[in-house]
Design a protein around this motif. Structure first.
Motif, short mmCIF file in Angstrom:
data_model
loop_
_atom_site.label_atom_id
_atom_site.label_comp_id
_atom_site.label_asym_id
_atom_site.label_seq_id
_atom_site.Cartn_x
_atom_site.Cartn_y
_atom_site.Cartn_z
N LYS A 1 21.36 39.30 19.63
CA LYS A 1 22.36 39.84 18.69
C LYS A 1 21.96 41.21 18.18
O LYS A 1 22.78 42.13 18.11
CB LYS A 1 22.54 38.87 17.53
CG LYS A 1 23.69 39.25 16.60
CD LYS A 1 23.93 38.16 15.56
CE LYS A 1 25.13 38.51 14.68
NZ LYS A 1 25.40 37.45 13.67
N GLU A 2 20.67 41.38 17.81
CA GLU A 2 20.23 42.66 17.23
C GLU A 2 20.32 43.80 18.22
O GLU A 2 20.71 44.92 17.87
CB GLU A 2 18.79 42.54 16.71
CG GLU A 2 18.27 43.83 16.09
CD GLU A 2 16.99 43.62 15.29
OE1 GLU A 2 16.22 44.58 15.14
OE2 GLU A 2 16.76 42.50 14.79
N PHE A 3 19.94 43.55 19.48
CA PHE A 3 19.93 44.62 20.48
C PHE A 3 21.13 44.57 21.42
O PHE A 3 21.24 45.42 22.32
CB PHE A 3 18.63 44.57 21.29
CG PHE A 3 17.39 44.77 20.46
CD1 PHE A 3 17.26 45.87 19.63
CD2 PHE A 3 16.35 43.85 20.49
CE1 PHE A 3 16.11 46.07 18.87
CE2 PHE A 3 15.19 44.03 19.73
CZ PHE A 3 15.08 45.15 18.91
N GLY A 4 22.04 43.58 21.25
CA GLY A 4 23.23 43.48 22.10
C GLY A 4 22.89 43.29 23.56
O GLY A 4 23.40 44.00 24.43
N LEU A 5 22.06 42.29 23.87
CA LEU A 5 21.53 42.12 25.23
C LEU A 5 22.48 41.36 26.15
O LEU A 5 23.17 40.43 25.72
CB LEU A 5 20.19 41.38 25.17
CG LEU A 5 19.11 41.98 24.27
CD1 LEU A 5 17.83 41.15 24.38
CD2 LEU A 5 18.84 43.43 24.63
N ASN B 1 33.05 30.47 31.18
CA ASN B 1 33.91 31.50 31.78
C ASN B 1 35.24 31.60 31.04
O ASN B 1 35.79 32.69 30.86
CB ASN B 1 34.14 31.20 33.26
CG ASN B 1 32.92 31.49 34.11
OD1 ASN B 1 32.07 32.30 33.73
ND2 ASN B 1 32.82 30.83 35.26
N ALA B 2 35.75 30.44 30.61
CA ALA B 2 36.99 30.45 29.83
C ALA B 2 36.79 31.15 28.50
O ALA B 2 37.66 31.89 28.02
CB ALA B 2 37.47 29.02 29.62
N LEU B 3 35.62 30.93 27.87
CA LEU B 3 35.31 31.60 26.60
C LEU B 3 35.23 33.11 26.79
O LEU B 3 35.71 33.88 25.95
CB LEU B 3 33.99 31.07 26.04
CG LEU B 3 33.97 29.63 25.51
CD1 LEU B 3 32.57 29.26 25.02
CD2 LEU B 3 34.99 29.43 24.40
N LEU C 1 37.47 35.46 24.60
CA LEU C 1 36.79 36.18 23.51
C LEU C 1 36.14 37.49 23.92
O LEU C 1 35.83 38.32 23.05
CB LEU C 1 35.72 35.27 22.88
CG LEU C 1 36.17 33.95 22.27
CD1 LEU C 1 34.96 33.15 21.78
CD2 LEU C 1 37.14 34.19 21.12
N GLY C 2 35.90 37.67 25.19
CA GLY C 2 35.12 38.82 25.63
C GLY C 2 33.65 38.46 25.71
O GLY C 2 33.20 37.45 25.16
N GLU C 3 32.88 39.30 26.38
CA GLU C 3 31.47 39.02 26.64
C GLU C 3 30.66 38.82 25.36
O GLU C 3 29.89 37.86 25.24
CB GLU C 3 30.85 40.18 27.45
CG GLU C 3 31.29 40.23 28.89
CD GLU C 3 30.51 39.28 29.78
OE1 GLU C 3 29.50 38.73 29.30
OE2 GLU C 3 30.92 39.10 30.93
N VAL C 4 30.81 39.72 24.39
CA VAL C 4 29.95 39.71 23.21
C VAL C 4 30.19 38.47 22.35
O VAL C 4 29.25 37.73 22.02
CB VAL C 4 30.16 40.99 22.36
CG1 VAL C 4 29.33 40.91 21.08
CG2 VAL C 4 29.76 42.22 23.17
N PHE D 1 28.85 33.09 20.15
CA PHE D 1 29.39 31.86 19.59
C PHE D 1 29.42 30.70 20.58
O PHE D 1 29.91 29.62 20.25
CB PHE D 1 30.82 32.11 19.07
CG PHE D 1 30.88 33.02 17.88
CD1 PHE D 1 30.65 32.53 16.60
CD2 PHE D 1 31.14 34.37 18.04
CE1 PHE D 1 30.70 33.38 15.50
CE2 PHE D 1 31.20 35.23 16.94
CZ PHE D 1 30.97 34.73 15.67
N SER D 2 28.86 30.89 21.77
CA SER D 2 28.92 29.83 22.78
C SER D 2 28.20 28.56 22.33
O SER D 2 28.66 27.44 22.59
CB SER D 2 28.34 30.32 24.11
OG SER D 2 26.96 30.64 23.98
N GLY D 3 27.05 28.71 21.65
CA GLY D 3 26.31 27.55 21.18
C GLY D 3 27.13 26.68 20.25
O GLY D 3 27.20 25.45 20.40
#
Length: 526
Positions: free
Chosen positions: A38-42, A388-390, A394-397, A402-404
């Motif tokens: 999250k901090e570095f947007g990896l 993949n549906a998420l 929602l987009g990659e980020v 929020f996947s967890g």
């Protein structure tokens, strides 16, 4: 316990602390994954780069360690390694950017050769009947370090819910992952100090033709009437060795025809040990448990169970390695690993994922939840389909962040079965190929080439480990968890077939007797 026995145990314990630092360094990163992402947007591959950076560092370090342990000696090389651990821990905790964190962890990877050098040193000072137990102490310390890392991470996570003033003053909430990585500093410093009190390896002293010093060291760890015989056996093992032998000439000996059985055993177990996927589970433990839909806090708690299981079954393996023997532990342990991975594969393969409108309404931290309307009440047959549906919604980020939480709400999965499978896998690994590989490495090579051979095959297992760590996030994102675990099971199966044919029993044998047994095995196979 006689003084010489106590000394052998004490020196082995100090050196085996390198395993503790390794385990701590390796597993602390598991708790930081979500924070640094999250901090570095990896991306998945960038995250894999951070986690696997030490694995890349050790690939460079092992050839250097092989040269250093022969030229500088085992003790001095271990001291250099301890210093690298300390510097890496400090710079990792203070890293201001993604690439500085990668560099700091890469530096720590230069110290990961502590595992091979620890097994080498202990194998050279341990009496034959104790060698299995004492060398396995390194693996005991690794899993204790892993457990300590999981506990530290869980404790820090729990502190985030506290309103105590001192937590705010220390910046734990703002710098959670830095506190996790910085917790390694004190034990790394302590290990560095204790290493000053161990003697130089008697095998290395004989390698350098410093016989008087070797006798002095052996007097501390062997009865007086066994010293002369031990020196003669070491000399005999090195009879083909010359001081000026190059690394290339020693590598050529490893790949020569007389060493063919040794090469097959060492190469197979070096690959198979890490092809189990053990470091994917250990280094990404909370991430793996989040796939069960149990939530972040519970995932950190379950990671502690991994550590405890590792400790219990490593100790059990340690107690039985000299009683049951190396071969049964390897063969039956790898069979157990395959069955455990099969259970996990089945559990994930039969899972389904469905998100409801009520589930979405409970997510106060996710903005524009209407983006998920198109996947509401749609049943997905695998984690990869759902992820993949998420991404599409929602987009990659946001999908990554929020996947967890979304998996926790959507998963219809037999979490208990998979948890049993994962813990069974951890138990099987630490009961068998985890510690026994290092025991075999300390036994199957003649002294004349062990300074090159052990680091070389550790390089092989480290290379496999690096690829496992590097690509596990990518595998989760493209293959899914079930297919990834099936892939690991197939790799272990191939290794099991080869080792069943070639692996010999080495318990209660001197290094010289083991060499004769390997030669005999080679003749039978011709």
């Amino acid at each position: 316990m006689g003084s010489y026995k106590k000394n052998a145990f004490t020196y082995s314990t100090i050196v085996a602390m390198g395993g503790f630092i390794f385990g701590l360094d390796a597993a602390l990163i598991s708790g930081t994954v979500k924070f640094i992402t999250k901090e570095f947007g990896l991306t998945d591959l960038e995250l894999g780069t951070v986690v696997s950076a030490p694995g890349l560092g050790v690939l460079l370090a092992l050839p250097l360690a092989a040269h250093a342990c022969n030229s500088l000696g085992r003790k001095k090389t271990l001291l250099i390694i301890a210093t690298l651990y300390l510097v890496s821990a400090i710079t990792s905790a203070l890293a201001p950017s993604y690439w500085s964190l990668v560099a700091a962890r890469f530096l720590g990877g230069l110290a990961f050769s502590s595992i091979s050098l620890a097994s080498m040193y202990i194998g050279e000072i341990a009496p034959p009947k104790w060698r299995g137990k004492l060398v396995s102490m390194t693996q005991i310390n690794i899993v204790i370090g892993l457990s300590a890392a999981y506990f530290i991470n869980y404790l820090i996570i729990q502190l985030l819910d506290s309103d105590a003033l001192w937590i705010s003053d220390l910046g734990i909430k703002e710098h959670t992952w830095r506190w996790m990585l910085g917790s390694e500093i004190i034990p790394a410093f302590l290990w560095m100090v204790l290493l000053f009190f161990i003697p130089k390896s008697p095998a290395w002293l004989i390698y350098k033709d410093r016989i008087k010093e070797a006798k002095h060291t052996l007097q501390k760890i062997l009865p007086a009437d066994e010293i002369s015989l031990q020196i003669e056996e070491m000399k005999k093992s090195m009879q083909n060795n010359t001081e000026g032998r190059s690394v290339i000439s020693q590598l050529k000996e490893i790949f020569s025809s007389p060493m063919r059985v040794t090469l097959i055993i060492a190469m197979t177990i070096a690959i198979a040990q890490q092809a189990t996927g053990i470091n994917a589970i250990l280094f990404y433990a909370p991430t793996v448990f989040e796939q069960l839909g149990i939530g972040t806090d519970a995932a950190f708690m379950q990671a502690i169970w991994i550590g405890l299981t590792s400790v219990v079954f490593t100790i059990l393996g340690l107690l039985l390695v000299d009683r049951l023997g190396r071969r049964p532990l390897i063969i039956w342990g790898m069979t157990w690993i395959i069955l455990s991975l099969g259970i996990c594969f089945y559990g994930f393969k039969t899972a389904s994922y469905t998100i409801s409108k009520d589930d979405i309404s409970e997510m106060s931290t996710l903005s524009n939840t209407e983006r998920l309307d198109e996947i509401v009440n749609v049943k997905y047959g695998s984690d990869i389909e759902f992820k993949n549906a998420l991404k599409g919604a929602l987009g990659e980020v946001d999908a990554r962040n929020f996947s967890g939480e979304l998996i926790q709400k959507a998963a219809d999965i037999d979490a208990i079965l998979i948890l049993i499978g994962i813990l069974s896998f951890i138990a099987a690994f630490h009961f068998s190929v985890g510690p026994v590989m290092w025991v075999l490495f300390s036994e199957i090579f003649p002294i004349s080439i062990r300074g090159i051979a052990i680091p070389f095959f550790t390089l092989i297992t480290s290379l496999v480990s690096y690829f496992v760590q590097k690509f596990f996030p990518w595998q989760l994102g493209t293959m899914g968890i079930s297919t990834t675990l099936l892939f690991y099971a197939i790799m272990v199966g191939v290794g099991l077939i080869i080792l069943y044919k070639y692996l010999i029993e080495t318990k209660n044998m001197t290094i010289e007797e083991i060499q004769l047994a390997l030669v005999s095995k080679l003749k039978k196979d011709k």
